[in-house]
Design a protein around this motif. Structure first.
Motif, PDB file in Angstrom:
ATOM      1  N   TRP A  36       0.842  -1.192   0.000  1.00 55.39           N
ATOM      2  CA  TRP A  36       0.000   0.000   0.000  1.00 55.39           C
ATOM      3  C   TRP A  36       0.882   1.248   0.000  1.00 55.39           C
ATOM      4  CZ3 TRP A  36      -5.121  -0.287  -0.648  1.00 55.39           C
ATOM      5  CH2 TRP A  36      -5.749  -1.498  -0.352  1.00 55.39           C
ATOM      6  N   TYR A  37       0.651   2.096  -0.957  1.00 63.24           N
ATOM      7  CA  TYR A  37       1.297   3.403  -1.015  1.00 63.24           C
ATOM      8  C   TYR A  37       0.240   4.459  -0.704  1.00 63.24           C
ATOM      9  CZ  TYR A  37       5.593   1.778  -3.320  1.00 63.24           C
ATOM     10  OH  TYR A  37       6.795   1.177  -3.610  1.00 63.24           O
ATOM     11  N   ARG A  38       0.704   5.630  -0.334  1.00 65.52           N
ATOM     12  CA  ARG A  38      -0.212   6.754  -0.171  1.00 65.52           C
ATOM     13  C   ARG A  38       0.447   8.028  -0.676  1.00 65.52           C
ATOM     14  NH1 ARG A  38      -0.512   7.389   6.464  1.00 65.52           N
ATOM     15  NH2 ARG A  38       1.612   8.228   6.774  1.00 65.52           N
ATOM     16  N   GLN A  39      -0.395   8.941  -1.087  1.00 67.21           N
ATOM     17  CA  GLN A  39       0.104  10.234  -1.556  1.00 67.21           C
ATOM     18  C   GLN A  39      -0.904  11.314  -1.202  1.00 67.21           C
ATOM     19  OE1 GLN A  39       0.993  10.532  -5.773  1.00 67.21           O
ATOM     20  NE2 GLN A  39       2.489  12.149  -5.380  1.00 67.21           N
ATOM     21  N   ARG A  45       4.828  10.274  -3.132  1.00 62.89           N
ATOM     22  CA  ARG A  45       4.201   9.000  -2.807  1.00 62.89           C
ATOM     23  C   ARG A  45       5.131   8.226  -1.877  1.00 62.89           C
ATOM     24  NH1 ARG A  45       3.181   5.838  -8.057  1.00 62.89           N
ATOM     25  NH2 ARG A  45       5.442   5.565  -7.884  1.00 62.89           N
ATOM     26  N   GLU A  46       4.539   7.589  -0.878  1.00 64.82           N
ATOM     27  CA  GLU A  46       5.352   6.817   0.057  1.00 64.82           C
ATOM     28  C   GLU A  46       4.761   5.432   0.268  1.00 64.82           C
ATOM     29  OE1 GLU A  46       5.385   7.933   4.183  1.00 64.82           O
ATOM     30  OE2 GLU A  46       3.316   8.680   4.143  1.00 64.82           O
ATOM     31  N   LEU A  47       5.648   4.483   0.493  1.00 69.03           N
ATOM     32  CA  LEU A  47       5.229   3.120   0.818  1.00 69.03           C
ATOM     33  C   LEU A  47       4.818   3.090   2.279  1.00 69.03           C
ATOM     34  CD1 LEU A  47       4.929   0.137   0.011  1.00 69.03           C
ATOM     35  CD2 LEU A  47       7.321  -0.171   0.705  1.00 69.03           C
ATOM     36  N   TYR A  93      -4.808   6.357  -1.152  1.00 71.20           N
ATOM     37  CA  TYR A  93      -4.094   5.108  -0.895  1.00 71.20           C
ATOM     38  C   TYR A  93      -4.189   4.212  -2.125  1.00 71.20           C
ATOM     39  CZ  TYR A  93      -3.454   6.242   4.015  1.00 71.20           C
ATOM     40  OH  TYR A  93      -3.047   6.825   5.189  1.00 71.20           O
ATOM     41  N   TYR A 107      10.661  -3.646  -0.946  1.00 69.33           N
ATOM     42  CA  TYR A 107      10.153  -2.442  -0.295  1.00 69.33           C
ATOM     43  C   TYR A 107      10.802  -1.174  -0.865  1.00 69.33           C
ATOM     44  CZ  TYR A 107       9.306  -6.328   2.859  1.00 69.33           C
ATOM     45  OH  TYR A 107       8.962  -7.549   3.370  1.00 69.33           O
ATOM     46  N   ASP A 110      10.714  -0.103  -7.700  1.00 65.25           N
ATOM     47  CA  ASP A 110       9.468   0.397  -8.276  1.00 65.25           C
ATOM     48  C   ASP A 110       8.498  -0.758  -8.476  1.00 65.25           C
ATOM     49  OD1 ASP A 110      11.154   2.765 -10.463  1.00 65.25           O
ATOM     50  OD2 ASP A 110      10.496   2.943  -8.380  1.00 65.25           O
ATOM     51  N   TYR A 111       7.244  -0.537  -8.107  1.00 69.86           N
ATOM     52  CA  TYR A 111       6.228  -1.562  -8.284  1.00 69.86           C
ATOM     53  C   TYR A 111       5.719  -1.564  -9.725  1.00 69.86           C
ATOM     54  CZ  TYR A 111       5.868  -3.193  -3.475  1.00 69.86           C
ATOM     55  OH  TYR A 111       6.126  -3.796  -2.265  1.00 69.86           O
ATOM     56  N   TRP A 114      -0.522  -1.022 -10.436  1.00 67.57           N
ATOM     57  CA  TRP A 114      -1.132  -0.064  -9.506  1.00 67.57           C
ATOM     58  C   TRP A 114      -2.649  -0.040  -9.650  1.00 67.57           C
ATOM     59  CZ3 TRP A 114       1.880   2.755  -6.133  1.00 67.57           C
ATOM     60  CH2 TRP A 114       3.263   2.674  -6.347  1.00 67.57           C
TER      61      TRP A 114
END
Length: 124
Positions: A36-39, A45-47, A93, A107, A110-111, A114
């Motif tokens: 899960w990332y959030r911005q 954007r952060e993990l 999220y 971790y 790059d994923y 999305w």
């Protein structure tokens, strides 16, 4: 084509809880990790949290003790239980998945895939 679909976002008062869910579908071979990332507006954007196919988990320092990640990589499902929410948790999220990673790379790399994101808003 891989699709990640999030659900569970919403508006909650500070101190409240929300649970986010994510399901993946499509031409999936296998994921090595999901996260899960959030911005928030104006921020990077952060993990927030991630789980590997081996079962190891990662939580950002800012959410340790409040958030819990769970999921079954083999079934391509993911959840994030968020407790004691704070206004600073307000963000979009995103569920994400990565096919090829090992150890801590899961971790930091790059994923690959999305979701569209689900909004979490915490009022003070």
């Amino acid at each position: 084509q891989v699709q990640l679909v999030e659900s569970g976002g919403g508006l909650v008062q500070a101190g409240g809880s929300l649970r986010l869910s994510c399901e993946a579908s499509g031409s999936i071979f296998s994921f090595n990790a999901m996260g899960w990332y959030r911005q928030a507006p104006g921020t990077e954007r952060e993990l927030v949290a991630a789980i590997s196919s081996g079962g190891s988990t990662y939580l950002a320092n800012s959410v340790v003790g409040r958030f819990t990640i769970s999921g079954d990589i083999t079934k391509n499902t993911l959840a994030l239980q968020m407790n004691r929410l704070k206004p600073e948790d307000t963000a979009m999220y995103y569920c994400a998945a990565i096919e090829d990673c090992s150890g801590y790379q899961c971790y930091t790399n790059d994923y690959d895939y999305w979701g569209q994101g689900t909004q979490v808003t915490v009022s003070s």
